[in-house]
Design a protein around this motif. Structure first.
Motif, PDB file in Angstrom:
ATOM      1  N   ASP A   1      -0.902  -7.073   5.467  1.00 46.65           N
ATOM      2  CA  ASP A   1      -1.391  -6.830   4.105  1.00 46.65           C
ATOM      3  C   ASP A   1      -1.485  -8.104   3.248  1.00 46.65           C
ATOM      4  OD1 ASP A   1       1.243  -7.384   3.890  1.00 46.65           O
ATOM      5  OD2 ASP A   1       1.837  -5.514   2.929  1.00 46.65           O
ATOM      6  N   GLY A   2      -1.214  -9.258   3.839  1.00 48.85           N
ATOM      7  CA  GLY A   2      -1.341 -10.518   3.096  1.00 48.85           C
ATOM      8  C   GLY A   2      -0.165 -10.812   2.171  1.00 48.85           C
ATOM      9  N   ALA A   3       0.906 -10.006   2.251  1.00 49.27           N
ATOM     10  CA  ALA A   3       2.053 -10.222   1.351  1.00 49.27           C
ATOM     11  C   ALA A   3       2.704 -11.581   1.629  1.00 49.27           C
ATOM     12  CB  ALA A   3       3.083  -9.118   1.548  1.00 49.27           C
ATOM     13  N   VAL A   4       3.253 -12.185   0.570  1.00 50.87           N
ATOM     14  CA  VAL A   4       3.943 -13.476   0.729  1.00 50.87           C
ATOM     15  C   VAL A   4       5.325 -13.217   1.321  1.00 50.87           C
ATOM     16  CG1 VAL A   4       4.828 -15.517  -0.458  1.00 50.87           C
ATOM     17  CG2 VAL A   4       2.773 -14.383  -1.305  1.00 50.87           C
ATOM     18  N   VAL A   5       5.592 -13.859   2.447  1.00 50.84           N
ATOM     19  CA  VAL A   5       6.931 -13.753   3.045  1.00 50.84           C
ATOM     20  C   VAL A   5       7.764 -14.961   2.611  1.00 50.84           C
ATOM     21  CG1 VAL A   5       8.187 -13.616   5.233  1.00 50.84           C
ATOM     22  CG2 VAL A   5       5.992 -12.446   4.981  1.00 50.84           C
ATOM     23  N   HIS A   6       7.148 -16.139   2.599  1.00 47.22           N
ATOM     24  CA  HIS A   6       7.808 -17.348   2.088  1.00 47.22           C
ATOM     25  C   HIS A   6       6.817 -18.165   1.270  1.00 47.22           C
ATOM     26  CE1 HIS A   6      11.278 -16.578   4.511  1.00 47.22           C
ATOM     27  NE2 HIS A   6      10.601 -16.651   5.630  1.00 47.22           N
ATOM     28  N   GLY A   7       7.346 -18.830   0.224  1.00 50.08           N
ATOM     29  CA  GLY A   7       6.518 -19.678  -0.617  1.00 50.08           C
ATOM     30  C   GLY A   7       6.257 -21.008   0.040  1.00 50.08           C
ATOM     31  N   PRO A   8       5.605 -21.931  -0.669  1.00 51.56           N
ATOM     32  CA  PRO A   8       5.443 -21.992  -2.122  1.00 51.56           C
ATOM     33  C   PRO A   8       4.456 -21.002  -2.742  1.00 51.56           C
ATOM     34  CG  PRO A   8       4.306 -23.811  -1.090  1.00 51.56           C
ATOM     35  CD  PRO A   8       5.077 -23.142  -0.002  1.00 51.56           C
TER      36      PRO A   8
ATOM     37  N   LEU B   1      -7.797 -11.643   6.686  1.00 51.28           N
ATOM     38  CA  LEU B   1      -7.319 -12.030   5.344  1.00 51.28           C
ATOM     39  C   LEU B   1      -8.335 -13.015   4.754  1.00 51.28           C
ATOM     40  CD1 LEU B   1      -3.593 -13.024   6.148  1.00 51.28           C
ATOM     41  CD2 LEU B   1      -4.373 -10.840   5.216  1.00 51.28           C
ATOM     42  N   ALA B   2      -8.254 -13.252   3.451  1.00 52.25           N
ATOM     43  CA  ALA B   2      -9.014 -14.367   2.868  1.00 52.25           C
ATOM     44  C   ALA B   2      -8.478 -15.656   3.486  1.00 52.25           C
ATOM     45  CB  ALA B   2      -8.833 -14.392   1.361  1.00 52.25           C
ATOM     46  N   ASP B   3      -9.362 -16.609   3.764  1.00 52.98           N
ATOM     47  CA  ASP B   3      -8.935 -17.794   4.508  1.00 52.98           C
ATOM     48  C   ASP B   3      -8.301 -18.870   3.630  1.00 52.98           C
ATOM     49  OD1 ASP B   3      -8.664 -19.148   6.996  1.00 52.98           O
ATOM     50  OD2 ASP B   3     -10.298 -20.473   6.411  1.00 52.98           O
TER      51      ASP B   3
ATOM     52  N   THR C   1       3.003 -17.770  -4.322  1.00 52.10           N
ATOM     53  CA  THR C   1       3.649 -16.585  -4.912  1.00 52.10           C
ATOM     54  C   THR C   1       2.668 -15.409  -4.948  1.00 52.10           C
ATOM     55  OG1 THR C   1       3.058 -17.340  -7.131  1.00 52.10           O
ATOM     56  CG2 THR C   1       5.260 -17.899  -6.349  1.00 52.10           C
ATOM     57  N   ALA C   2       1.359 -15.710  -4.876  1.00 52.65           N
ATOM     58  CA  ALA C   2       0.353 -14.633  -4.897  1.00 52.65           C
ATOM     59  C   ALA C   2      -0.032 -14.279  -3.465  1.00 52.65           C
ATOM     60  CB  ALA C   2      -0.893 -15.100  -5.654  1.00 52.65           C
ATOM     61  N   PRO C   3      -0.215 -13.000  -3.180  1.00 58.02           N
ATOM     62  CA  PRO C   3      -0.557 -12.597  -1.801  1.00 58.02           C
ATOM     63  C   PRO C   3      -1.971 -13.014  -1.423  1.00 58.02           C
ATOM     64  CG  PRO C   3      -0.627 -10.706  -3.283  1.00 58.02           C
ATOM     65  CD  PRO C   3      -0.121 -11.864  -4.097  1.00 58.02           C
ATOM     66  N   GLN C   4      -2.225 -13.051  -0.125  1.00 58.42           N
ATOM     67  CA  GLN C   4      -3.589 -13.278   0.370  1.00 58.42           C
ATOM     68  C   GLN C   4      -4.341 -11.967   0.302  1.00 58.42           C
ATOM     69  OE1 GLN C   4      -3.654 -16.723   0.377  1.00 58.42           O
ATOM     70  NE2 GLN C   4      -5.395 -16.223   1.659  1.00 58.42           N
ATOM     71  N   PRO C   5      -5.537 -11.956  -0.271  1.00 63.42           N
ATOM     72  CA  PRO C   5      -6.336 -10.735  -0.214  1.00 63.42           C
ATOM     73  C   PRO C   5      -6.530 -10.314   1.248  1.00 63.42           C
ATOM     74  CG  PRO C   5      -7.283 -12.291  -1.747  1.00 63.42           C
ATOM     75  CD  PRO C   5      -6.192 -13.016  -1.041  1.00 63.42           C
ATOM     76  N   ALA C   6      -6.274  -9.031   1.516  1.00 64.69           N
ATOM     77  CA  ALA C   6      -6.384  -8.524   2.892  1.00 64.69           C
ATOM     78  C   ALA C   6      -7.585  -7.582   2.997  1.00 64.69           C
ATOM     79  CB  ALA C   6      -5.097  -7.795   3.262  1.00 64.69           C
TER      80      ALA C   6
END
Ligand code: FES
Length: 313
Positions: free
Chosen positions: A281-288, A243-245, A290-295
């Protein structure tokens, strides 16, 4: 000797100022000072701590208030409802239409301010201290606006329309100042937009050699450089997740985060404020966040070289 060095410094300052360095508008200068007013910390720190305790990490309510289900922070669009309604109230007051119309619009603005404040306070509790100082004053000014508008509504309901209008105009001034501070937070201090690497601009299409598979520790995330960006890289046996770090929330280093299973899916928890991202896939499971991590997609060549390319969305 001292005179000479003073003169040199003064000349240098004048030169830098004439080149445009160090100049800024008065409101921005004042707001930037606000970022460093440590006296605010006596209130800011305990209040933020209390909010974080009351809304524990991973709770559905907190994720909803951050805007995780919508993929954008919830506070800005909600705040726009109130600001829009209150601006409309001023216009209706100026053109002197049926007072019921301005009352209805004003009351809608008051109603909209409550969820906007709840979302804003939740986001605020997860910011850096400098952002929290400005955010605290932003909240206080908006609270004053809400008080003035509530007073205005009560005046209007009791038939004192002139006093109601005066309070509403004072409220608009406070709301405008609150909006300015909110803009400073968003645009100067980057509280809200994604901080994840914009991989599509920085990583050309196609596969890129990253490192050797067996140089990666097993089960422990590490950071690896790819061109301009840092990547979070995790090897598990012969499998690698990338993922993007930089965390999309406020750029925390994900490779220093904790790994966990969430609904049987491998995730990483950001070490700074606990945003949780799915490794797949870098999807957000919990906030804060709101934008996913580039995978990134991963290919392991026969000679053990790990190759990556941005995952197509
Ligand atoms: S930087 Fe805030 S959760 Fe990652």
């Amino acid at each position: 000797m001292e005179e000479t060095s003073k003169a040199v410094n003064s000349r240098r300052r004048t030169l830098m100022e004439s080149l445009g360095f160090g100049r800024m508008s008065v409101p921005v200068g004042l707001t930037e000072r606000l970022e460093h007013v440590r006296a605010l910390d006596r209130v800011v720190v305990p209040v933020a701590k209390t909010i974080r305790r009351r809304l524990p990490s991973g709770s559905a309510l907190r994720d909803m208030l951050h805007g995780v289900p919508t993929g954008h922070p919830l506070h800005p669009p909600l705040a726009t409802i109130s600001l829009g309604c209150w601006t409309a109230t001023a216009v209706l007051d100026l053109i002197d239409v049926d007072p019921r119309a301005s009352r209805a619009v004003l009351a809608t603005g008051i109603a909209g301010a409550i969820p906007a404040a709840a979302a804003g306070i939740t986001d605020w509790s997860m910011l850096h201290l400098e952002q929290q100082r400005v955010g605290f004053v932003h909240a206080m000014v908006n609270l004053a606006a809400l008080g003035l508008y509530s007073g205005s509504l009560m005046m209007r309901l009791s038939g004192r329309h002139q006093a109601g209008r005066a309070l509403a105009f004072a409220g608009l001034g406070a709301a405008g100042l609150g909006g300015y501070l909110g803009g400073h937070l968003a645009y100067r201090m980057a509280a809200g937009p994604t901080h994840a690497e914009p991989t599509t601009h920085l990583v050309p299409l196609g596969w890129h050699d990253l490192c050797r598979l067996w140089d990666l520790p097993d089960g422990r995330p590490v950071s690896r450089r790819l061109g301009y960006i840092n990547l979070f890289v995790l090897r598990h046996g012969a499998q690698v997740k990338v993922l993007a770090d930089r965390c999309s929330h406020l750029a925390g280093p994900l490779h220093q985060g904790r790994l966990k299973l969430e609904n049987d899916e491998a995730c990483v928890v950001c070490p700074w404020h606990g945003s949780t991202f799915r490794l797949e896939d870098g999807a957000v499971v919990h906030g804060p966040a709101t934008a996913p991590q580039p995978a990134f997609e991963v290919n392991i060549r026969g000679d053990g070289i790990v190759q990556v390319r941005p995952r197509e969305v």
